[in-house]
Design a protein around this motif. Sequence first.
Motif, mmCIF file in Angstrom:
data_model
loop_
_atom_site.group_PDB
_atom_site.id
_atom_site.type_symbol
_atom_site.label_atom_id
_atom_site.label_comp_id
_atom_site.label_asym_id
_atom_site.label_seq_id
_atom_site.Cartn_x
_atom_site.Cartn_y
_atom_site.Cartn_z
ATOM 1 N N TYR A 159 -7.383 -1.654 9.250
ATOM 2 C CA TYR A 159 -6.039 -1.330 8.852
ATOM 3 C C TYR A 159 -5.483 -2.626 8.812
ATOM 4 C CZ TYR A 159 -0.954 -0.636 9.707
ATOM 5 O OH TYR A 159 0.111 -0.510 9.407
ATOM 6 N N ARG A 160 -5.726 -3.797 9.290
ATOM 7 C CA ARG A 160 -5.044 -5.005 9.095
ATOM 8 C C ARG A 160 -5.545 -5.820 7.766
ATOM 9 N NH1 ARG A 160 -0.793 -4.994 11.771
ATOM 10 N NH2 ARG A 160 -1.000 -5.311 14.237
ATOM 11 N N GLU A 164 -3.815 -3.809 5.320
ATOM 12 C CA GLU A 164 -2.291 -4.256 5.171
ATOM 13 C C GLU A 164 -2.494 -5.622 4.376
ATOM 14 O OE1 GLU A 164 0.688 -4.439 8.673
ATOM 15 O OE2 GLU A 164 -1.077 -5.695 9.091
ATOM 16 N N VAL A 205 -1.095 2.346 4.538
ATOM 17 C CA VAL A 205 -0.391 1.164 3.656
ATOM 18 C C VAL A 205 -0.236 1.484 2.381
ATOM 19 C CG1 VAL A 205 -1.078 -0.438 5.633
ATOM 20 C CG2 VAL A 205 -2.631 -0.116 3.457
#
Length: 631
Positions: A348-349, A352, A506
């Motif tokens: 996820y990071r 992002e 995202v």
Amino acid sequence: MCGIAGIFHLETAKPVDPSRVRTMLDRMPHRGPDGSGVWTAPGVGLGHLRLSIIDLAAGAQPMLTEDESLAVVFNGEIYNFADLRAELEEKGHVFRTHSDTEVILHGYRQWGEACVERFNGMFAFALFDARAQSLWMARDRLGVKPLHYALLSDGSLIFGSELKSLLAHPLLRRAPDISAVEDYMAYGYVPDDACLVAGVKKLGAGETLRLVRGRPLPGPQRYWDVSFADRTKSKPAELEEELVALMRQAVRSRMVADVPLGAFLSGGVDSSSVVALMAEASKQAVKTCTIGFDVASLDETAYADRIARRFATDHRTRIVSPDDYSLIDTLAFHFDEPFADASALPTYRVCELAREQVTVALSGDGADEAFAGYRRHRFQMQGERVRALLPAGLRQSVFGTLGRYYPKADWAPRPLRARSTLLELAGEGGEAYAASVGVTPYDLRRRLFTQDVKTALGAYRAEDRYVAAMANAPARDPLDRAQYADIRIWLPGDILTKTDRMSMAVSLEAREPLLDHRLVEFAARLPVSQRIRGNSGKYLMKKAMEPYLPQDILYRPKMGFVTPISDWFRGPLAGEAMAVAGGSTLAKTGWFDTKQLGKLAADHRSGLADHGRLLWQLVMLDKALGRLFGL
């Protein structure tokens, strides 16, 4: 990249309320922030959310043919759409846009359902044929893009990119499927042939489903499968050349976009190979991004920096703390079903970070499955060689006896868990591999489940899915069978689900060039010695990339994303761990022995045992149950 949803009445052409389709779309706005559309006709409603990638001005959906006899909603990309368009134009087809979506419509009109065999891409689409009064749904060969569907009590079938879109329909009955709980506890994810919500199905990778009004609901049809049954006769040098050509073609076809494009770069073989071939094909500096950790033993940024400098990329790095447990609720929302692969947090990071500059990012996913890059592939091959030396009865007597009396050491690294290894050698290859890909062993699950759950499950066992896939694989070698099962089960269920949900969270499109089906088919024909040699997996791929990448990048040990979940459950998440045994949604289900759960949490917190991974599974299941069923 987009989100799709819709309703099709199977019995009669009852009107579809557009607002109902709109509500289904509204549950997943992250999949398409650039536009949306709903189209209805008697008995059908199609909805679409758009993340604009190609033909930004004219590619809106739902898209209809000029005579409005065909309508389609489509999630994904057809990478060879330009070639198909040229072929169709030669046959007299007239196009009104420059989008790949329109190629689906004209391709269907020209070739019927066989058109899907011509599409090279990642896709999930639903096409309504007014003349045939039918809805035809298809999913790409490897299962990169998801598609859920369910039959309702009013005779309609609903479908959507995410489970949450189906849950928006008031007629979908929310009841848990206990066999899917067994699957999840075994694997850490719910496989594609199961769903935690009873009655909901997922169209499988490489499958189509054709619904015709007035006819019973049929089963899906498989249009593609990977075969390991044949072996190439080419020489190693020829194979290296062919592999690089296929990889180059796959990368370049996935660089077509009308929006900013970049790549994930971990500094490992797979992502570095993709970046090398992107740099070769690009006039501008490739935009790359890396997530690093503030714990030296987990950090790979130095390797990524070397690749970035080597290919002069526009590189960005962000250091994050492994203590990213604040994302738990975000993960639960986007996965819908429980998902316990903790690498979802750093995924996820990095998505992002990429989304700050690009709308499309290429990843290195898929090479481990196609070219035998996991350690478990080597262990399985070595184990099968040992099994072949002794008859089954003698193996069971010798290894089984040793395994039963050897001290249990679940806390140790896998190569040091002699007890598990001995017991696996005592059994058959399929059983051993099924155990190796699992996260919670069968015996432990049986201790955790209550008697009511064990009675409801009967003889059902999650591992049998892997055993059956390996037994029925089109294969010649035990390694073939293990890879085949991974491609059919693990790849779409875990790896591609993780990438799709975290990138879409995202509003980022992730593309996987190393999962081009021609590349996967090529890898499946390789001799075992070109996949694994000594302690090196992905052997041919590494040899082929030697002119591009440094030796220490190609041959360093695989790391992957790591998260310190065991530490979390002795620190900031200790309360969450104890809650699973009492007061939580999970505890209220009556599915688990709460005394056993309490002991797990207490033993872990005191340091007596390491149950971090299992506690993470239970917490993620607890979060999903609350969201899905409001228990």
